[in-house]
Design a protein around this motif. Structure first.
Motif, PDB file in Angstrom:
ATOM      1  N   ILE A  60       0.851  -1.228   0.002  1.00  0.00           N
ATOM      2  CA  ILE A  60       0.004   0.079  -0.139  1.00  0.00           C
ATOM      3  C   ILE A  60       0.800   1.171  -0.062  1.00  0.00           C
ATOM      4  O   ILE A  60       0.584   2.215  -0.608  1.00  0.00           O
ATOM      5  N   ASP A  61       2.018   1.223   0.596  1.00  0.00           N
ATOM      6  CA  ASP A  61       2.956   2.268   0.405  1.00  0.00           C
ATOM      7  C   ASP A  61       3.334   2.687  -0.923  1.00  0.00           C
ATOM      8  O   ASP A  61       3.575   4.024  -1.438  1.00  0.00           O
ATOM      9  N   THR A  62       3.434   1.681  -1.812  1.00  0.00           N
ATOM     10  CA  THR A  62       3.656   1.937  -3.262  1.00  0.00           C
ATOM     11  C   THR A  62       2.598   2.564  -3.959  1.00  0.00           C
ATOM     12  O   THR A  62       2.588   3.389  -4.666  1.00  0.00           O
ATOM     13  N   VAL A  63       1.266   2.041  -3.338  1.00  0.00           N
ATOM     14  CA  VAL A  63       0.083   2.672  -4.198  1.00  0.00           C
ATOM     15  C   VAL A  63       0.063   4.204  -3.681  1.00  0.00           C
ATOM     16  O   VAL A  63      -0.273   4.993  -4.646  1.00  0.00           O
ATOM     17  N   ASN A  69       2.990  11.282  -5.665  1.00  0.00           N
ATOM     18  CA  ASN A  69       4.096  11.324  -6.690  1.00  0.00           C
ATOM     19  C   ASN A  69       3.905  11.342  -8.254  1.00  0.00           C
ATOM     20  O   ASN A  69       4.956  11.756  -8.704  1.00  0.00           O
ATOM     21  N   TRP A  70       3.161  10.669  -8.353  1.00  0.00           N
ATOM     22  CA  TRP A  70       2.729  10.454  -9.866  1.00  0.00           C
ATOM     23  C   TRP A  70       1.653  11.135 -10.483  1.00  0.00           C
ATOM     24  O   TRP A  70       1.263  11.803 -11.221  1.00  0.00           O
ATOM     25  N   LEU A  71       0.424  10.321  -9.828  1.00  0.00           N
ATOM     26  CA  LEU A  71      -1.054  10.607 -10.566  1.00  0.00           C
ATOM     27  C   LEU A  71      -1.293  12.176  -9.972  1.00  0.00           C
ATOM     28  O   LEU A  71      -1.837  12.688 -10.745  1.00  0.00           O
ATOM     29  N   LYS A  72      -0.731  12.380  -8.855  1.00  0.00           N
ATOM     30  CA  LYS A  72      -1.058  14.005  -8.475  1.00  0.00           C
ATOM     31  C   LYS A  72      -0.940  15.013  -9.500  1.00  0.00           C
ATOM     32  O   LYS A  72      -1.542  16.035  -9.514  1.00  0.00           O
ATOM     33  N   ARG A  90     -11.794  11.113  -5.080  1.00  0.00           N
ATOM     34  CA  ARG A  90     -11.177  11.269  -4.262  1.00  0.00           C
ATOM     35  C   ARG A  90     -10.322  10.486  -3.334  1.00  0.00           C
ATOM     36  O   ARG A  90      -9.309  10.922  -2.472  1.00  0.00           O
ATOM     37  N   PHE A  91     -10.362   9.115  -3.629  1.00  0.00           N
ATOM     38  CA  PHE A  91      -9.404   8.370  -3.165  1.00  0.00           C
ATOM     39  C   PHE A  91      -8.145   8.497  -3.677  1.00  0.00           C
ATOM     40  O   PHE A  91      -7.108   8.156  -3.261  1.00  0.00           O
ATOM     41  N   PHE A  92      -8.089   8.923  -5.023  1.00  0.00           N
ATOM     42  CA  PHE A  92      -6.810   8.942  -5.796  1.00  0.00           C
ATOM     43  C   PHE A  92      -5.976  10.129  -5.323  1.00  0.00           C
ATOM     44  O   PHE A  92      -4.700  10.202  -5.439  1.00  0.00           O
ATOM     45  N   VAL A  93      -6.708  11.053  -4.677  1.00  0.00           N
ATOM     46  CA  VAL A  93      -6.547  12.558  -4.421  1.00  0.00           C
ATOM     47  C   VAL A  93      -5.938  12.402  -2.854  1.00  0.00           C
ATOM     48  O   VAL A  93      -4.694  13.068  -2.466  1.00  0.00           O
ATOM     49  N   ARG A  94      -6.557  11.913  -1.871  1.00  0.00           N
ATOM     50  CA  ARG A  94      -6.398  12.004  -0.563  1.00  0.00           C
ATOM     51  C   ARG A  94      -7.060  10.720   0.246  1.00  0.00           C
ATOM     52  O   ARG A  94      -7.077  10.687   1.183  1.00  0.00           O
ATOM     53  N   VAL A 112      -5.051  -4.209 -10.920  1.00  0.00           N
ATOM     54  CA  VAL A 112      -4.472  -4.203 -12.257  1.00  0.00           C
ATOM     55  C   VAL A 112      -4.050  -2.759 -12.693  1.00  0.00           C
ATOM     56  O   VAL A 112      -2.955  -2.762 -13.147  1.00  0.00           O
ATOM     57  N   VAL A 113      -4.913  -1.705 -12.290  1.00  0.00           N
ATOM     58  CA  VAL A 113      -4.343  -0.361 -12.682  1.00  0.00           C
ATOM     59  C   VAL A 113      -3.237  -0.333 -11.818  1.00  0.00           C
ATOM     60  O   VAL A 113      -2.164   0.523 -12.324  1.00  0.00           O
ATOM     61  N   MET A 114      -3.189  -0.392 -10.555  1.00  0.00           N
ATOM     62  CA  MET A 114      -1.914   0.001  -9.763  1.00  0.00           C
ATOM     63  C   MET A 114      -0.714  -0.961 -10.129  1.00  0.00           C
ATOM     64  O   MET A 114       0.553  -0.123 -10.009  1.00  0.00           O
ATOM     65  N   ALA A 115      -0.906  -2.162 -10.523  1.00  0.00           N
ATOM     66  CA  ALA A 115       0.258  -2.798 -10.908  1.00  0.00           C
ATOM     67  C   ALA A 115       0.751  -2.440 -12.215  1.00  0.00           C
ATOM     68  O   ALA A 115       2.034  -2.187 -12.399  1.00  0.00           O
ATOM     69  N   ARG A 116      -0.224  -1.998 -13.192  1.00  0.00           N
ATOM     70  CA  ARG A 116       0.430  -1.284 -14.329  1.00  0.00           C
ATOM     71  C   ARG A 116       0.975  -0.168 -14.368  1.00  0.00           C
ATOM     72  O   ARG A 116       2.178   0.172 -14.944  1.00  0.00           O
ATOM     73  N   LEU A 117       0.595   0.652 -13.354  1.00  0.00           N
ATOM     74  CA  LEU A 117       1.419   1.961 -13.160  1.00  0.00           C
ATOM     75  C   LEU A 117       2.631   1.965 -12.460  1.00  0.00           C
ATOM     76  O   LEU A 117       3.553   2.616 -12.587  1.00  0.00           O
TER      77      LEU A 117
END
Length: 161
Positions: A60-63, A69-72, A90-94, A112-117
């Motif tokens: 989860i620290d990676t997510v 540090n990237w999606l923001k 809101r979950f992606f933001v905070r 899937v999305v987080m592994a791909r990112l």
């Protein structure tokens, strides 16, 4: 074991919602291979109550790092992630660590999305062979400190891909 052809199709559909450049056949195979080697498509939680969650065994620290540090800095990509996962923006933001522990454990599209990112952020191009995927997984996902071995990835994943 989960049905691999159906799962590949699902992963492809999820990644296509991020954009076609994220959904190559190699990307799909690498995500499926990652899930095979990380959890054998059996475990939603890391054995021994470790920090990893989901079939992709994402920490989860990676997510949170991806989010902060990237999606923001990529609001359009956040919108694509929302579209692909059906997780509110809101979950992606905070989103908190507890939020993401639950979301990764329970939402296959989020895994899937987080592994791909994780792989998208790697500074090397994605390979297109089993050995290449194995080395890429070891370097950019499992890391040099991880317990996984390139030979184990090849042995386990080649049974299904």
């Amino acid at each position: 074991m989960i049905d691999i052809p159906q799962t590949k199709d699902l992963v492809k559909r999820i990644l296509t919602k991020l954009g076609s450049k994220y959904a190559s056949d190699d990307a799909v195979n690498l995500i499926i291979g990652t899930m095979i080697i990380e959890s054998r498509f059996k475990y939603f939680r890391q054995m021994g109550d470790g920090p990893a969650r989901g079939f992709a065994q994402l920490e989860i620290d990676t997510v949170l790092d991806i989010n902060k540090n990237w999606l923001k800095f990529r609001p359009t990509m956040i919108d694509r992630c929302v579209h692909a996962t059906m997780i509110p923006k809101r979950f992606f933001v905070r989103g908190s660590k507890a939020d993401w522990e639950y979301l990764i454990e329970t939402n296959f599209a989020a895994q899937v999305v987080m592994a791909r990112l994780c792989y998208w952020r790697a500074p090397e191009p994605m390979p297109s062979t089993m050995l290449g995927w194995a080395k890429y997984w070891k370097k950019w996902y499992n890391t040099e400190q991880g317990a996984g071995r390139v030979s184990e990835f090849e042995e386990q994943v080649s049974k299904y891909l």
